[in-house]
Scaffold this motif. Structure first.
Motif, short mmCIF file in Angstrom:
data_model
loop_
_atom_site.label_atom_id
_atom_site.label_comp_id
_atom_site.label_asym_id
_atom_site.label_seq_id
_atom_site.Cartn_x
_atom_site.Cartn_y
_atom_site.Cartn_z
N GLN A 299 0.83 -1.20 0.00
CA GLN A 299 0.00 0.00 0.00
C GLN A 299 0.87 1.25 0.00
N VAL A 300 1.94 1.25 0.79
CA VAL A 300 2.85 2.39 0.80
C VAL A 300 3.56 2.51 -0.54
N LYS A 301 3.96 1.39 -1.11
CA LYS A 301 4.67 1.39 -2.39
C LYS A 301 3.84 2.07 -3.49
N LYS A 302 2.53 1.83 -3.47
CA LYS A 302 1.66 2.43 -4.50
C LYS A 302 1.59 3.95 -4.38
N ALA A 303 1.87 4.46 -3.18
CA ALA A 303 1.75 5.91 -2.96
C ALA A 303 2.98 6.68 -3.42
N ALA B 114 -0.35 7.67 5.96
CA ALA B 114 -0.07 8.78 5.05
C ALA B 114 -0.39 8.42 3.61
N ALA B 115 -0.26 7.12 3.27
CA ALA B 115 -0.51 6.69 1.90
C ALA B 115 -1.99 6.53 1.59
N ALA B 116 -2.81 6.33 2.60
CA ALA B 116 -4.22 6.04 2.39
C ALA B 116 -4.96 7.12 1.60
#
Length: 460
Positions: A237-241, A450-452
């Motif tokens: 999920q963080v990687k996508k951000a 933070a990525a959400a």
């Protein structure tokens, strides 16, 4: 006189048998069911491990001082150490903490004996746990996990080997020729810069002292061990951000953010914002990184060599007072790693630190570089599916490495849908590694938070 069938040690093998670089890896595997000692011994005796020359050879020295591998008969009973009783006297100590304490004690108090091949299996019966100890001279993480992939079977498909879950690498995919040419020019310049940095780090340049700094002799200090646990889905999920980021970039960001959080707790006013803290990161140098390709290495019908084929890169992170923007740590790490992964730094460190000057000088250079940096970090290739050993399902797999003068070493291994980081520390310098582990776990959770919003926005 030597035996005509003796196999000379490689330069890397001699390095890890040198006076400063005795390193032992511990692969810790938790079992779902009680351990059947006889079944495990039988499994080992018939495993691919025993067929590998280095696991069935002694290290011998000839009359001229040269070191060789010499085949011997393996007595499995001498290699399997059975611990029936709990390894902790504290009734309140859980299995994880007890096992970590046991392995931490092994790290400094129990060297491997040279009168038998350089590996052991400790069975902690009361804790349903196996600890595989192997000397680094036998091989690196890629070699070891290749062996385990050949040896183990999937829990859901007992007739199949497990597949791998790499922690992520990135590749270039750019059709703009001018941009590619510019990258080549910049890459050549950065190669020179990185190589100079490696040389300077070995001889003169050292990190500023902090509350997590080690130094010469610290490899002999008593150790503590803690585990930080991450979900691969959270990392994804963080990687996508962060555009074009990899899981390795996220892990690098976790290290940077987590160390900043810990330093804030321990010495909130001792460091200025932006201070560089440098680690040594291990890099696989084989052209084919996946374990599926490397399985042929065991059978000897591949051009891929068993043993140690890795370099190191200098891995800088930067202290941010108050932690800073969580995702900025990933972006900074990505920018740095993009430059490093396409450079010759890791290859240079391999030949400069392992192969060029003989074992004594190579050992000294590697040791000096470790003394002048602050931490070690490695990501080992993991297995995607759950596995069984002697028919017993394995619930977790973790790895750590001993023998460096750092006060903190971090080793990450993915297994199933998680990635566990083993944090081995010098307890007189870092008395609370559980707190440090929590800093890393919280760092990922803050990054995920933070990525959400970015993910929600991208779905609109």
């Amino acid at each position: 006189m030597g035996n005509s069938r003796d196999e000379p040690l490689t330069p890397a093998g001699r390095l890890f048998l040198g006076p400063h670089m005795h390193q032992i890896s511990h692969l810790i595997m938790g079992c779902k069911n009680p351990i059947d000692t006889d079944a495990v011994k039988s499994e080992i005796a018939n495993s691919v491990m025993i067929k590998l020359p280095r696991f069935s050879s002694l290290v011998v020295r000839n009359s001229r001082g040269g070191e060789h591998w010499r085949k011997t008969q393996v007595d499995v009973d001498r290699h399997v150490i059975v611990i029936e009783d709990p390894v902790s006297n504290e009734a309140s100590t859980g299995d994880e903490e007890a096992v970590n304490d046991y392995v931490a004690d092994l790290s400094v108090s129990s060297p491997l004996s040279y009168d038998k091949p350089l590996w052991e299996v400790h069975l902690l019966i009361a804790h349903n746990c196996m600890v595989f100890r192997t000397h680094h001279a036998l091989g690196d993480g890629i070699s070891m996990m290749s062996m385990f992939r050949e040896w183990c079977r999937r829990a859901d498909e007992p007739h199949q080997n497990p597949s791998t879950g790499l922690l992520g690498t990135s590749s270039l995919n750019n059709k703009n020729r001018m941009r590619e040419l510019w990258k080549v020019v910049v890459g050549l310049f950065m190669n020179v810069v990185f190589i100079i940095e490696v040389v300077l780090r070995a001889f003169w340049v050292k990190d500023q002292r902090t509350v997590v700094s080690g130094g010469a002799g610290v490899e002999l200090w008593p150790r503590k061990l803690a585990t930080a646990k991450f979900r691969l889905d959270d990392m994804k999920q963080v990687k996508k951000a962060v555009a074009d980021a990899t899981i390795n970039d996220v892990l690098s960001g976790i290290i940077s953010f987590g160390l900043s959080r810990y330093l804030d707790m321990c010495s909130p006013k001792a460091l200025r914002d932006g201070v560089q803290i440098t680690g040594l990161a291990m890099v696989n140098l084989r052209k084919q990184p996946g374990l599926q390709e490397l399985s042929n290495m065991i059978r000897g019908n591949s051009g891929i060599r068993w043993g140690n084929k890795f370099g190191t890169i200098l891995f800088p992170v930067y202290y941010r007072r108050g932690g800073g923007d969580p995702l900025q740590h990933v972006k900074t790490a990505k920018k740095m790693m993009d430059q490093k992964k396409h450079s010759l730094e890791a290859h240079f460190s391999y030949y400069f630190g392992m192969c060029s000057f003989g074992p004594k000088i190579s050992s000294w250079l590697s040791y000096r570089t470790a003394c002048n940096t602050t931490f070690t970090i490695s990501n080992a290739v993991g297995l995607k599916e759950e596995i069984t050993i002697a028919g017993n399902p394995v619930t977790y797999m973790r790895v750590n490495m001993t023998g460096l003068p750092h006060a903190i070493s971090m080793n990450i291994l993915s297994y199933g849908g998680s990635a566990d980081m083993q944090i081995l520390v010098a307890k007189d310098i870092i008395p609370d590694p559980q707190v440090l582990a929590k800093c890393f776990e919280d760092a990922l959770l803050q990054m995920k938070e933070a990525a959400a919003p970015k993910e929600l926005g991208s779905c609109v």
